[in-house]
Design an enzyme around this catalytic site. Structure first.
Site, mmCIF file in Angstrom:
data_model
loop_
_atom_site.group_PDB
_atom_site.id
_atom_site.type_symbol
_atom_site.label_atom_id
_atom_site.label_comp_id
_atom_site.label_asym_id
_atom_site.label_seq_id
_atom_site.Cartn_x
_atom_site.Cartn_y
_atom_site.Cartn_z
ATOM 1 N N SER A 38 0.601 -0.691 -0.394
ATOM 2 C CA SER A 38 -0.292 0.147 -0.288
ATOM 3 C C SER A 38 0.871 1.394 0.053
ATOM 4 O O SER A 38 1.661 1.205 -1.163
ATOM 5 C CB SER A 38 -1.027 -0.422 0.460
ATOM 6 N N ASP B 45 -1.951 6.444 -3.530
ATOM 7 C CA ASP B 45 -1.342 5.082 -2.876
ATOM 8 C C ASP B 45 -1.093 4.584 -3.787
ATOM 9 O O ASP B 45 -1.732 4.418 -4.784
ATOM 10 C CB ASP B 45 -1.476 4.858 -1.670
ATOM 11 N N ASP C 83 -1.112 0.881 -3.928
ATOM 12 C CA ASP C 83 -1.970 0.295 -5.090
ATOM 13 C C ASP C 83 -3.320 0.099 -4.783
ATOM 14 O O ASP C 83 -4.240 0.258 -5.953
ATOM 15 C CB ASP C 83 -2.085 -1.076 -3.768
ATOM 16 N N ASP D 126 -5.938 2.261 -3.746
ATOM 17 C CA ASP D 126 -7.273 1.519 -2.602
ATOM 18 C C ASP D 126 -7.476 2.714 -1.867
ATOM 19 O O ASP D 126 -8.701 2.892 -1.242
ATOM 20 C CB ASP D 126 -7.184 0.249 -2.293
#
Length: 445
Positions: free
Chosen positions: A102, A241, A243, A245
């Protein structure tokens, strides 16, 4: 059963140490592959990753694990976490895997698992897989070993899906948008989706090299996008960010719009159209009291959960809510996705901007946040929150804030940190309370 591998958001750690080694990744593949082999059909797993250097290693190790127990593997390459969830469902796969840490630096990596419905696994499923990691599992016969293949149209499938979250007549013509993809998983798909919808797109954080994910860019490092919004006189900035999400917005005046303000906008707009379910919004204990007051003023509720988007989603599903998220930018809109999706959330904000005709600075600041302060205290061992001196400091702080604010103290689920947050109408008192507890934790750590 105590968790050894899975934290609040899958398995995460420093590459090639602790729980984040190729050996463990292979064992996770074997355990998860065995757990999800039900029925007589040929079983399939979808694997995506972000742009970390170690993603190649982890992808190969997990592929070896899954194929060794007879599961076929579909490799997506770099794709956002919500894309993995979406493609797991659309490809009728038995499970999905996202290899990502992340917003963490490139040295870290992680593994998130999704069930065939595209939702993150339950605590029970993760604990069962944990127990299987410690066992010698039966391997497939030579003729039943799985195959691995890459699909070339994964990006296009996801772009089509996120655009479908908007009505067909909504376009973004005339908007100049800066998008920061954090040199991460969305570096191609999000700028492409915005361009296809008619926006003028200025993209930064779209040159991943394996080591620059989240490095001075993205939703946790806003200086870069603010500078670009100012330089290009953009209408709005969209920061994701690593990833993709989570989402943080920057308005045309370079002011930050966090997840609380985004939830306020989406929640109240859906309520006005009669499309908000559950009678309110789901957020965590970290969301600002100002959000709660704003929603209450509109006849809506704020349901609070423990920190972690998985807990937000669990409450949304049990209570029939369709809007939830975190102050940090996780936005879960279950009408369109089964997990947090920064791009889908951004499109809802942009559609509201177009329809309102207002500048972002007028549209997106719906409430005045109550003074809130969050500080992190790193520790190297032990359990500082169990120390008598820390408990006494917490009790004293709670007494000072009684009826005037809130105090939230919790260990991070992914790092050796204690997070101390306080909020209240008196900013000086909030700061004093947080500093008092942080000092006590440091001395006990």
């Amino acid at each position: 059963m105590a968790r050894k591998f899975f934290g609040t958001d899958g398995i995460r750690g420093r590459t090639n140490s602790g729980v984040m080694t190729a050996e463990i990744a292979m064992k996770v593949g074997q355990a998860a592959g065995t757990y999800f082999q039900r029925g007589t059909h040929r079983h399939r797993v979808v694997i995506g990753k972000d742009t970390r250097l170690s993603g190649y290693m982890m992808e190969s190790a997990m592929t070896a694990g899954f194929t060794s127990v007879g599961m076929d593997v579909v490799l997506l390459g770099p794709m956002p976490t919500p894309a993995v969830a979406m493609l797991t469902r659309s490809m009728r796969a038995d499970l999905g895997v996202m290899i990502s840490a992340s917003h963490n630096p490139f040295e870290d990596n992680g593994i998130k698992l999704f069930g065939p419905d595209g939702y993150k696994l339950s605590d029970e499923a993760e604990l069962t897989i944990e127990s299987m990691l410690l066992q010698e599992l039966p391997l497939a016969d030579a003729a039943q070993v799985g195959r691995a293949r890459r699909i070339e149209d994964a990006r296009g499938r996801y772009i089509h899906a996120v655009k479908a979250s908007l009505p067909d007549n909504v376009r973004l013509d005339g908007l100049r948008i800066v998008v920061d993809c954090a040199n991460g998983a969305a570096y191609h798909v999000t700028p492409s989706a915005l361009w296809e919808l008619g926006a003028e797109v200025i993209a930064i954080g779209v040159e991943p090299n394996g080591k620059n994910i989240n490095a001075g860019v993205g939703s946790t490092h806003l200086d870069a996008i603010k500078a670009k919004v100012r330089e290009t006189r953009a209408d709005i900035g969209i920061a994701l960010d690593g990833d993709a999400d989570r989402l943080i917005v920057v308005d045309e005046k370079c002011q930050t719009v966090d997840g609380d303000q985004i939830m306020a906008l989406i929640g109240t707009q859906l309520a006005a159209r009669g499309e908000l379910r559950g009678g309110g919004v789901v957020a965590t204990v970290m969301s600002n009291l100002g959000l709660e007051r704003h929603l209450n003023a509109h006849g809506l509720t704020l349901e609070r959960t423990a920190v972690g988007d998985r807990y937000v989603l669990e409450r949304m599903r049990s209570g029939g809510f369709n809007v939830g998220g975190e102050q940090s930018g996780h936005m879960i809109l279950t009408d369109h996705a089964t997990t947090g999706d920064g791009t889908v959330a951004a499109l809802q904000v942009l559609a509201a901007l177009v329809s309102s005709g207002k500048p972002a600075s007028e549209l997106l600041h719906l409430f005045d946040p109550v003074p809130q302060l969050l500080k992190n205290v790193r520790f190297t061992g032990g359990k500082p929150l169990e120390a008598k001196s820390v408990k006494e400091a917490i009790a004293e702080a709670e007494a000072r804030l009684a009826g005037k604010g809130r105090l939230v103290i919790r260990p991070s689920g992914t790092e050796p940190l204690i997070r101390v947050m306080a909020e209240g109408d008196d900013a000086d008192e909030v700061e004093a309370v947080v500093d008092q507890i942080c000092d006590a934790v440091r001395k006990a750590a």
